[in-house]
Write an enzyme that holds these catalytic residues in place. Sequence first.
Site, mmCIF file in Angstrom:
data_model
loop_
_atom_site.group_PDB
_atom_site.id
_atom_site.type_symbol
_atom_site.label_atom_id
_atom_site.label_comp_id
_atom_site.label_asym_id
_atom_site.label_seq_id
_atom_site.Cartn_x
_atom_site.Cartn_y
_atom_site.Cartn_z
ATOM 1 N N GLY A 7 0.823 -1.215 0.000
ATOM 2 C CA GLY A 7 0.000 0.000 0.000
ATOM 3 C C GLY A 7 0.849 1.253 0.000
ATOM 4 N N GLY A 10 -0.591 4.508 -1.380
ATOM 5 C CA GLY A 10 -1.731 5.138 -0.710
ATOM 6 C C GLY A 10 -1.307 6.300 0.175
ATOM 7 N N ASP A 59 -0.043 -8.258 -6.405
ATOM 8 C CA ASP A 59 -1.376 -8.033 -5.837
ATOM 9 C C ASP A 59 -1.506 -8.814 -4.530
ATOM 10 O OD1 ASP A 59 -4.261 -7.078 -7.213
ATOM 11 O OD2 ASP A 59 -4.412 -8.478 -5.526
ATOM 12 N N LEU A 60 -2.250 -8.211 -3.609
ATOM 13 C CA LEU A 60 -2.446 -8.845 -2.305
ATOM 14 C C LEU A 60 -3.044 -10.238 -2.396
ATOM 15 C CD1 LEU A 60 -4.054 -6.171 0.032
ATOM 16 C CD2 LEU A 60 -1.819 -7.222 0.226
ATOM 17 N N LEU A 81 -0.105 -2.043 4.812
ATOM 18 C CA LEU A 81 -1.089 -0.958 4.709
ATOM 19 C C LEU A 81 -2.093 -1.204 3.594
ATOM 20 C CD1 LEU A 81 1.405 2.074 4.884
ATOM 21 C CD2 LEU A 81 0.270 0.903 6.780
ATOM 22 N N SER A 85 -9.882 0.190 1.191
ATOM 23 C CA SER A 85 -9.986 0.950 2.445
ATOM 24 C C SER A 85 -11.237 1.821 2.560
ATOM 25 C CB SER A 85 -8.741 1.840 2.591
ATOM 26 O OG SER A 85 -8.761 2.836 1.579
ATOM 27 N N THR A 126 -8.383 -0.974 12.402
ATOM 28 C CA THR A 126 -9.145 0.275 12.329
ATOM 29 C C THR A 126 -10.181 0.425 13.438
ATOM 30 O OG1 THR A 126 -10.839 1.381 10.996
ATOM 31 C CG2 THR A 126 -10.586 -0.948 10.626
ATOM 32 N N GLU A 128 -13.014 1.317 12.893
ATOM 33 C CA GLU A 128 -14.297 0.845 12.334
ATOM 34 C C GLU A 128 -14.683 -0.508 12.942
ATOM 35 O OE1 GLU A 128 -16.372 2.412 9.964
ATOM 36 O OE2 GLU A 128 -15.073 4.134 10.257
ATOM 37 N N TYR A 150 -16.305 -3.673 5.209
ATOM 38 C CA TYR A 150 -14.916 -3.240 5.438
ATOM 39 C C TYR A 150 -14.486 -3.581 6.861
ATOM 40 C CZ TYR A 150 -11.091 -0.037 6.599
ATOM 41 O OH TYR A 150 -9.900 0.499 7.050
ATOM 42 N N LYS A 154 -11.588 -6.162 8.203
ATOM 43 C CA LYS A 154 -10.434 -5.730 9.007
ATOM 44 C C LYS A 154 -10.375 -6.497 10.325
ATOM 45 C CE LYS A 154 -8.080 -2.645 6.702
ATOM 46 N NZ LYS A 154 -6.627 -2.640 6.571
HETATM 47 P P1 NDP Z 1 -5.361 4.144 0.883
HETATM 48 O O1 NDP Z 1 -6.686 3.737 0.361
HETATM 49 O O2 NDP Z 1 -4.865 5.511 0.633
HETATM 50 O O3 NDP Z 1 -4.265 3.129 0.325
HETATM 51 C C1 NDP Z 1 -4.533 1.780 0.140
HETATM 52 C C2 NDP Z 1 -3.382 1.141 -0.586
HETATM 53 O O4 NDP Z 1 -3.663 -0.245 -0.795
HETATM 54 C C3 NDP Z 1 -3.110 1.734 -1.986
HETATM 55 O O5 NDP Z 1 -1.726 1.801 -2.162
HETATM 56 C C4 NDP Z 1 -3.722 0.692 -2.898
HETATM 57 O O6 NDP Z 1 -3.168 0.670 -4.175
HETATM 58 C C5 NDP Z 1 -3.358 -0.577 -2.147
HETATM 59 N N1 NDP Z 1 -4.140 -1.733 -2.570
HETATM 60 C C6 NDP Z 1 -5.484 -1.859 -2.605
HETATM 61 N N2 NDP Z 1 -5.834 -3.053 -3.080
HETATM 62 C C7 NDP Z 1 -4.681 -3.714 -3.356
HETATM 63 C C8 NDP Z 1 -4.395 -4.994 -3.898
HETATM 64 N N3 NDP Z 1 -5.360 -5.848 -4.235
HETATM 65 N N4 NDP Z 1 -3.096 -5.356 -4.059
HETATM 66 C C9 NDP Z 1 -2.102 -4.500 -3.733
HETATM 67 N N5 NDP Z 1 -2.319 -3.267 -3.229
HETATM 68 C C10 NDP Z 1 -3.592 -2.881 -3.042
HETATM 69 O O7 NDP Z 1 -5.378 3.835 2.455
HETATM 70 P P2 NDP Z 1 -4.633 4.625 3.640
HETATM 71 O O8 NDP Z 1 -3.240 4.853 3.258
HETATM 72 O O9 NDP Z 1 -5.480 5.748 4.090
HETATM 73 O O10 NDP Z 1 -4.717 3.551 4.804
HETATM 74 C C11 NDP Z 1 -3.679 2.584 4.973
HETATM 75 C C12 NDP Z 1 -4.265 1.381 5.714
HETATM 76 O O11 NDP Z 1 -4.781 1.787 6.977
HETATM 77 C C13 NDP Z 1 -5.424 0.711 4.974
HETATM 78 O O12 NDP Z 1 -5.314 -0.676 5.212
HETATM 79 C C14 NDP Z 1 -6.657 1.258 5.672
HETATM 80 O O13 NDP Z 1 -7.743 0.357 5.590
HETATM 81 C C15 NDP Z 1 -6.137 1.397 7.092
HETATM 82 N N6 NDP Z 1 -6.767 2.426 7.896
HETATM 83 C C16 NDP Z 1 -6.815 3.704 7.418
HETATM 84 C C17 NDP Z 1 -7.382 4.699 8.168
HETATM 85 C C18 NDP Z 1 -7.438 6.099 7.668
HETATM 86 O O14 NDP Z 1 -8.176 6.899 8.266
HETATM 87 N N7 NDP Z 1 -6.679 6.461 6.640
HETATM 88 C C19 NDP Z 1 -7.962 4.409 9.507
HETATM 89 C C20 NDP Z 1 -7.777 3.043 9.928
HETATM 90 C C21 NDP Z 1 -7.202 2.096 9.143
HETATM 91 P P3 NDP Z 1 -3.738 1.619 -5.361
HETATM 92 O O15 NDP Z 1 -2.976 2.911 -5.224
HETATM 93 O O16 NDP Z 1 -3.403 0.838 -6.569
HETATM 94 O O17 NDP Z 1 -5.203 1.790 -5.117
HETATM 95 P P1 GDP Z 2 -14.669 6.347 6.984
HETATM 96 O O1 GDP Z 2 -14.839 6.817 8.375
HETATM 97 O O2 GDP Z 2 -13.459 5.517 6.782
HETATM 98 O O3 GDP Z 2 -15.884 5.705 6.437
HETATM 99 O O4 GDP Z 2 -14.336 7.661 6.140
HETATM 100 P P2 GDP Z 2 -15.246 8.577 5.203
HETATM 101 O O5 GDP Z 2 -14.500 9.839 5.035
HETATM 102 O O6 GDP Z 2 -15.637 7.854 3.970
HETATM 103 O O7 GDP Z 2 -16.564 8.834 6.053
HETATM 104 C C1 GDP Z 2 -16.527 9.523 7.279
HETATM 105 C C2 GDP Z 2 -17.951 9.805 7.730
HETATM 106 O O8 GDP Z 2 -18.503 10.816 6.897
HETATM 107 C C3 GDP Z 2 -18.904 8.608 7.627
HETATM 108 O O9 GDP Z 2 -19.602 8.537 8.843
HETATM 109 C C4 GDP Z 2 -19.820 8.952 6.468
HETATM 110 O O10 GDP Z 2 -21.146 8.443 6.605
HETATM 111 C C5 GDP Z 2 -19.833 10.466 6.576
HETATM 112 N N1 GDP Z 2 -20.179 11.152 5.319
HETATM 113 C C6 GDP Z 2 -21.133 12.092 5.169
HETATM 114 N N2 GDP Z 2 -21.190 12.506 3.892
HETATM 115 C C7 GDP Z 2 -20.233 11.813 3.220
HETATM 116 C C8 GDP Z 2 -19.803 11.830 1.867
HETATM 117 O O11 GDP Z 2 -20.309 12.544 1.022
HETATM 118 N N3 GDP Z 2 -18.779 10.992 1.527
HETATM 119 C C9 GDP Z 2 -18.174 10.178 2.454
HETATM 120 N N4 GDP Z 2 -17.149 9.419 2.097
HETATM 121 N N5 GDP Z 2 -18.577 10.144 3.766
HETATM 122 C C10 GDP Z 2 -19.592 10.951 4.114
#
Ligand code: NDP
Ligand code: GDP
Length: 337
Positions: A7, A10, A59-60, A81, A85, A126, A128, A150, A154
């Site tokens: 990841g 990301g 790929d994962l 990571l 997500s 997470t 979540e 999701y 997780k």
């Molecule tokens: P992002 O969605 O920004 O990044 C996810 C990464 O996973 C990307 O690099 C994506 O690649 C890669 N990926 C997805 N599917 C595959 C696959 N099949 N094979 C290989 N790589 C893959 O997530 P964040 O950086 O925000 O979060 C990092 C981790 O932390 C995630 O696991 C997320 O669920 C978890 N998390 C995040 C939180 C947050 O608020 N950000 C809170 C709690 C947990 P590509 O660029 O190609 O899409």
């Molecule tokens: P999450 O906490 O990982 O699901 O992150 P999100 O940013 O997708 O959502 C955060 C919160 O915002 C959730 O409780 C959603 O229901 C709320 N939300 C309200 N409006 C929106 C919207 O337009 N887009 C997204 N993504 N979330 C929304």
Amino acid sequence: MKVLITGISGQDGYFLSKLLYSKGYEIHGVVRRNSSMSVGNLNFLPQNIRSEIKIHYGDLTDANFFAKLLADEKPDEIYHLAAQSFVGYSFQNPSSTYDVNISGTLNLANAVKDYSPRTRMYFAATSEMFGQPETIPQNENTSFKPRSPYAVSKLAGFWTTKTYREAYGLFIANGICFNHESEVRGPEFVTRKISLAVADMVRGSNKPLELGNLEARKDWGYAGDFVDGMWKMLNYKEPEDFVLGTGEIHTVREFTEEAFGVIGIRLTWKGLGVNEVGLSEDGNILVKVSRDLYRPLESDNYKADYRKAREKLGWKPKTKFKELVKLMVENDLKSSK
Ligand code: NDP
Ligand code: GDP
């Protein structure tokens, strides 16, 4: 020290690469192939960092890929990571979410066990997983009641890594991270959606920002602060689970108001439920509510109790809510010029 980051393209991969580069790590990253060969947020890294990262395309869901990678590279640390997500997408596509998040984590854990058991591994769990918690704040002892595909995926990953840790004596630490955002957050997440829309309006867009549940209550921190906690977990004496968050709770409505405040607009609200709108002082509709953007089930009421991370790892978040909103809006204003 050699590190493997899944990841890496990301949001968190971006900040972790910067941090580990500054600490002198040799960085390897897993990127999945796409038709344009784009490497996501890696493109935003300074060139000196980007050019030193060794990319492994894979790929994962491919167990053989991880087996070979771990046998060949035997990294000192892995930060797992990569994931599907986005909670909203997981309701529409639960099967692929389970494949990537559950089987993907199992594939990696198996590869560590079989080919590189001395590697220390971080798993991105997470908040979540708490679902709609009845107790506030939440910590490592709060019960898990996931409410989205999701979150279920997780939690399965979390229990897989805990089981492997205990059964095979592996060093795997789980970060139970609350929401963390930044200037490179994916554009579909609500915070970035808001900051991008506000910047677009400054550029002249008349399109109102459409949101779902304005009352959702989350604990939003800055991703740059969180990756330091991840590193501290892998450099702690024991593999344990840690909550990372800010302990501040805010609604989507507050985030929206704060974001418009950065460009000098004081929003007022009119109407109720899906008929509610956010207005500028001169009566223009800047925000609308859309039923389609509500989730089948909401998970909120999040507030982190991160005392364990503070006491054992010496970690605490640095960036406050207002600073986070400001930095995101200001960044999108800059990049939209
Ligand atoms: P992002 O969605 O920004 O990044 C996810 C990464 O996973 C990307 O690099 C994506 O690649 C890669 N990926 C997805 N599917 C595959 C696959 N099949 N094979 C290989 N790589 C893959 O997530 P964040 O950086 O925000 O979060 C990092 C981790 O932390 C995630 O696991 C997320 O669920 C978890 N998390 C995040 C939180 C947050 O608020 N950000 C809170 C709690 C947990 P590509 O660029 O190609 O899409
Ligand atoms: P999450 O906490 O990982 O699901 O992150 P999100 O940013 O997708 O959502 C955060 C919160 O915002 C959730 O409780 C959603 O229901 C709320 N939300 C309200 N409006 C929106 C919207 O337009 N887009 C997204 N993504 N979330 C929304």
